[in-house]
Design a protein around this motif. Structure first.
Motif, PDB file in Angstrom:
ATOM      1  N   UNK A 132     -15.586  27.009 -22.079  1.00  0.00           N
ATOM      2  CA  UNK A 132     -16.173  25.812 -21.479  1.00  0.00           C
ATOM      3  C   UNK A 132     -17.488  26.192 -20.822  1.00  0.00           C
ATOM      4  N   UNK A 133     -18.511  25.387 -21.064  1.00  0.00           N
ATOM      5  CA  UNK A 133     -19.785  25.534 -20.356  1.00  0.00           C
ATOM      6  C   UNK A 133     -20.089  24.205 -19.690  1.00  0.00           C
ATOM      7  N   UNK A 134     -20.487  24.281 -18.427  1.00  0.00           N
ATOM      8  CA  UNK A 134     -20.858  23.091 -17.655  1.00  0.00           C
ATOM      9  C   UNK A 134     -22.346  23.201 -17.372  1.00  0.00           C
ATOM     10  N   UNK A 135     -23.132  22.262 -17.899  1.00  0.00           N
ATOM     11  CA  UNK A 135     -24.565  22.259 -17.654  1.00  0.00           C
ATOM     12  C   UNK A 135     -24.872  21.261 -16.550  1.00  0.00           C
ATOM     13  N   UNK A 136     -25.087  21.793 -15.370  1.00  0.00           N
ATOM     14  CA  UNK A 136     -25.378  20.974 -14.197  1.00  0.00           C
ATOM     15  C   UNK A 136     -26.807  21.241 -13.722  1.00  0.00           C
ATOM     16  N   UNK A 137     -27.679  21.500 -14.688  1.00  0.00           N
ATOM     17  CA  UNK A 137     -29.088  21.693 -14.387  1.00  0.00           C
ATOM     18  C   UNK A 137     -29.725  20.330 -14.117  1.00  0.00           C
ATOM     19  N   UNK A 138     -31.004  20.327 -13.775  1.00  0.00           N
ATOM     20  CA  UNK A 138     -31.701  19.051 -13.623  1.00  0.00           C
ATOM     21  C   UNK A 138     -31.899  18.430 -15.003  1.00  0.00           C
ATOM     22  N   UNK A 139     -32.013  17.125 -15.053  1.00  0.00           N
ATOM     23  CA  UNK A 139     -32.186  16.427 -16.327  1.00  0.00           C
ATOM     24  C   UNK A 139     -33.457  16.877 -17.039  1.00  0.00           C
ATOM     25  N   UNK A 140     -34.489  17.203 -16.283  1.00  0.00           N
ATOM     26  CA  UNK A 140     -35.745  17.601 -16.920  1.00  0.00           C
ATOM     27  C   UNK A 140     -35.660  18.964 -17.601  1.00  0.00           C
ATOM     28  N   UNK A 141     -34.706  19.800 -17.207  1.00  0.00           N
ATOM     29  CA  UNK A 141     -34.559  21.126 -17.826  1.00  0.00           C
ATOM     30  C   UNK A 141     -33.317  21.250 -18.703  1.00  0.00           C
ATOM     31  N   UNK A 142     -32.500  20.212 -18.763  1.00  0.00           N
ATOM     32  CA  UNK A 142     -31.206  20.306 -19.437  1.00  0.00           C
ATOM     33  C   UNK A 142     -31.318  20.576 -20.939  1.00  0.00           C
ATOM     34  N   UNK A 143     -32.229  19.923 -21.623  1.00  0.00           N
ATOM     35  CA  UNK A 143     -32.364  20.134 -23.071  1.00  0.00           C
ATOM     36  C   UNK A 143     -32.738  21.583 -23.359  1.00  0.00           C
ATOM     37  N   UNK A 144     -33.702  22.126 -22.650  1.00  0.00           N
ATOM     38  CA  UNK A 144     -34.093  23.526 -22.870  1.00  0.00           C
ATOM     39  C   UNK A 144     -32.949  24.476 -22.516  1.00  0.00           C
TER      40      UNK A 144
END
Length: 133
Positions: free
Chosen positions: A75-87
């Motif tokens: 499982x990976x949880x991506x809780x980055x900011x929306x502006x950096x999430x795609x990268x």
């Protein structure tokens, strides 16, 4: 033992960590952020959890080193900011294997990024968007 990555451990990521620590399952958790301040917040919030009943079967590693991303994740949880999430998503999927993925909302900052994210996620990764309502 399940391998879990939390990528981005500010406000939301540190709360995900607290929730994982309440699990009775044995977990190996890597908490990754590029900011030491966010890692400190995650550590402080982890210390708020009643460790007597839950922590004895958890391994937690906090890091700013992006080499930690190179692994096989249950499982990976991506809780980055929306502006950096795609990268962040592209970087993660380029160097690792992920069975399941949780993405925080708002997913991206533009429709173009959302379309690209959809394309990136068509690589047989189960993905969910965390929406409380």
């Amino acid at each position: 033992m399940k391998n879990i990555l939390i990528m981005g451990c500010g406000e939301l990521g540190s709360r995900h960590l607290q929730g994982l620590l309440l699990s009775h399952n044995p977990l190996s958790i890597v908490v990754y952020d590029t900011f030491e301040k966010s890692l400190s917040l995650a550590m402080a919030r982890a210390n708020e959890v009643d460790m007597d009943n839950h922590f004895n079967n958890k391994i937690i590693n906090y890091t700013t080193n992006p080499e930690c991303l190179r692994s096989n994740w249950d499982l990976a949880i991506l809780a980055t900011t929306a502006e950096t999430r795609l990268e962040a998503l592209k970087r993660l999927l380029d160097c690792s294997s992920v069975k399941s993925l949780i993405l925080e909302k708002l997913l991206t900052q533009s429709v173009d990024d959302l379309i690209e994210m959809k394309s990136v996620l068509e690589c047989n990764v189960e993905a969910w968007v965390n929406c409380p309502r």
